[in-house]
Design a protein around this motif. Structure first.
Motif, PDB file in Angstrom:
ATOM      1  N   GLN A 128       0.812  -1.214   0.000  1.00 23.57           N
ATOM      2  CA  GLN A 128       0.000   0.000   0.000  1.00 23.57           C
ATOM      3  C   GLN A 128       0.846   1.265   0.000  1.00 23.57           C
ATOM      4  O   GLN A 128       0.325   2.353  -0.217  1.00 23.57           O
ATOM      5  CB  GLN A 128      -0.932   0.004   1.219  1.00 23.57           C
ATOM      6  CG  GLN A 128      -1.973  -1.110   1.189  1.00 23.57           C
ATOM      7  CD  GLN A 128      -2.853  -1.105   2.429  1.00 23.57           C
ATOM      8  OE1 GLN A 128      -2.471  -0.544   3.462  1.00 23.57           O
ATOM      9  NE2 GLN A 128      -4.006  -1.737   2.339  1.00 23.57           N
ATOM     10  N   ASP A 129       2.152   1.117   0.245  1.00 17.46           N
ATOM     11  CA  ASP A 129       3.047   2.279   0.209  1.00 17.46           C
ATOM     12  C   ASP A 129       3.476   2.634  -1.209  1.00 17.46           C
ATOM     13  O   ASP A 129       4.101   3.677  -1.426  1.00 17.46           O
ATOM     14  CB  ASP A 129       4.300   2.004   1.050  1.00 17.46           C
ATOM     15  CG  ASP A 129       3.978   1.838   2.525  1.00 17.46           C
ATOM     16  OD1 ASP A 129       2.916   2.320   2.955  1.00 17.46           O
ATOM     17  OD2 ASP A 129       4.790   1.208   3.236  1.00 17.46           O
ATOM     18  N   VAL A 130       3.161   1.777  -2.177  1.00 16.46           N
ATOM     19  CA  VAL A 130       3.640   1.944  -3.548  1.00 16.46           C
ATOM     20  C   VAL A 130       2.533   2.522  -4.419  1.00 16.46           C
ATOM     21  O   VAL A 130       1.416   2.000  -4.455  1.00 16.46           O
ATOM     22  CB  VAL A 130       4.121   0.598  -4.130  1.00 16.46           C
ATOM     23  CG1 VAL A 130       4.588   0.771  -5.565  1.00 16.46           C
ATOM     24  CG2 VAL A 130       5.232   0.029  -3.264  1.00 16.46           C
ATOM     25  N   LYS A 131       2.844   3.611  -5.117  1.00 12.86           N
ATOM     26  CA  LYS A 131       1.883   4.222  -6.040  1.00 12.86           C
ATOM     27  C   LYS A 131       2.013   3.614  -7.432  1.00 12.86           C
ATOM     28  O   LYS A 131       1.019   3.249  -8.052  1.00 12.86           O
ATOM     29  CB  LYS A 131       2.096   5.733  -6.104  1.00 12.86           C
ATOM     30  CG  LYS A 131       1.084   6.454  -6.990  1.00 12.86           C
ATOM     31  CD  LYS A 131       1.294   7.965  -6.958  1.00 12.86           C
ATOM     32  CE  LYS A 131       0.226   8.681  -7.795  1.00 12.86           C
ATOM     33  NZ  LYS A 131       0.414  10.147  -7.782  1.00 12.86           N
ATOM     34  N   PHE A 132       3.251   3.501  -7.929  1.00 18.98           N
ATOM     35  CA  PHE A 132       3.499   2.905  -9.235  1.00 18.98           C
ATOM     36  C   PHE A 132       4.637   1.898  -9.124  1.00 18.98           C
ATOM     37  O   PHE A 132       5.629   2.145  -8.418  1.00 18.98           O
ATOM     38  CB  PHE A 132       3.867   3.972 -10.285  1.00 18.98           C
ATOM     39  CG  PHE A 132       2.734   4.848 -10.708  1.00 18.98           C
ATOM     40  CD1 PHE A 132       1.818   4.402 -11.651  1.00 18.98           C
ATOM     41  CD2 PHE A 132       2.573   6.112 -10.159  1.00 18.98           C
ATOM     42  CE1 PHE A 132       0.767   5.218 -12.048  1.00 18.98           C
ATOM     43  CE2 PHE A 132       1.522   6.922 -10.544  1.00 18.98           C
ATOM     44  CZ  PHE A 132       0.612   6.475 -11.493  1.00 18.98           C
ATOM     45  N   ALA A 133       4.513   0.800  -9.832  1.00 18.50           N
ATOM     46  CA  ALA A 133       5.588  -0.180  -9.977  1.00 18.50           C
ATOM     47  C   ALA A 133       5.624  -0.597 -11.440  1.00 18.50           C
ATOM     48  O   ALA A 133       4.617  -1.060 -11.976  1.00 18.50           O
ATOM     49  CB  ALA A 133       5.370  -1.386  -9.073  1.00 18.50           C
ATOM     50  N   ILE A 134       6.780  -0.392 -12.072  1.00 18.41           N
ATOM     51  CA  ILE A 134       6.915  -0.644 -13.510  1.00 18.41           C
ATOM     52  C   ILE A 134       7.986  -1.698 -13.728  1.00 18.41           C
ATOM     53  O   ILE A 134       9.115  -1.562 -13.250  1.00 18.41           O
ATOM     54  CB  ILE A 134       7.284   0.645 -14.264  1.00 18.41           C
ATOM     55  CG1 ILE A 134       6.216   1.726 -14.021  1.00 18.41           C
ATOM     56  CG2 ILE A 134       7.444   0.382 -15.756  1.00 18.41           C
ATOM     57  CD1 ILE A 134       6.565   3.074 -14.610  1.00 18.41           C
TER      58      ILE A 134
END
Length: 227
Positions: A128-134
């Motif tokens: 939940q701390d991550v906004k985007f992961a690519i």
């Protein structure tokens, strides 16, 4: 014996030139096409090395052909976005605005365990701390956390810091004086001798490492005595 030595040296330097043409990449950062090329080059080189009945050109010609093809594909990729996407692929978004995109994970055969492991390695134990992961073409995962989870910067805290940091220049490396670096720093041998004298050293040969940073601070590491 000399034939084996000569073949090995020729093929070794040929492979090294080929890898240099591929650019400065780590193994984990190779594009799929680059990884295939590296594997094929190493396999082609082993045959002429071990089988003296195989002409050396039988290994050199395929290697040169693959390198030329790789350079051609690289040039085409520079001018064609579609071709670049076809050969190298495109990054895939696995987390978008905090939402886990399961379809994208299935398409890339990227398991949940792999995602959580990569997040933990980069210091994020809560998804939940991550906004985007690519997921990049190299297989590495680029992560952008939510603003609340990012460490504050000097600008966020409204602290004015004078940016004067520059990489320290290496003036002596393993007893050898780097004359060009010394001149680029505006120093000469007279200054260097005075600096060594302050360290109670008489010769650069006694120095393992000597650096000079932007603030004029000198770091001097003596050579250890060999047993």
């Amino acid at each position: 014996m000399m034939t084996a030595f000569a073949r090995t040296v020729i093929l070794y330097f040929l492979i090294m030139v080929g890898l240099r043409l591929m650019g400065k990449r780590q193994i984990g950062e190779l594009e799929p096409s680059e990884l295939v090329l590296a594997l094929m080059l190493s396999d082609l080189a082993t045959v002429p090395m071990q089988d003296f009945g195989t002409p050396l050109l039988a290994g050199v010609i395929p290697i040169v052909t693959l390198l030329a093809l790789s350079m051609l594909l690289s040039q085409i990729s520079l001018h064609s976005l579609r071709f670049r996407a076809l050969v190298c692929g495109t990054p895939s978004v696995l987390i978008h605005n905090g939402e886990l995109l399961q379809a994208a994970m299935r398409k890339n055969r990227y398991t949940l365990d792999e995602l959580l492991e990569e997040l933990r390695e980069q210091g994020y134990f809560n998804i939940q701390d991550v906004k985007f992961a690519i997921l990049e073409n190299s297989g590495r995962l680029s992560i952008l956390p939510w603003s609340r989870c990012q460490p504050p910067t000097a600008e966020d805290l409204h602290i004015k810091i004078q940016d004067t940091a520059v990489p320290p220049a290496v003036l002596i490396s393993d007893g050898r004086v780097l004359q060009q670096t010394l001149a680029a720093c505006g120093k000469d041998m007279a200054w260097l001798q005075k600096t060594l004298a302050k360290q109670k050293l008489s010769s650069p040969r006694d120095v393992f490492l000597l650096t000079l940073d932007g603030q004029g601070k000198v770091l001097c590491i003596r050579k250890e005595e060999r047993l």
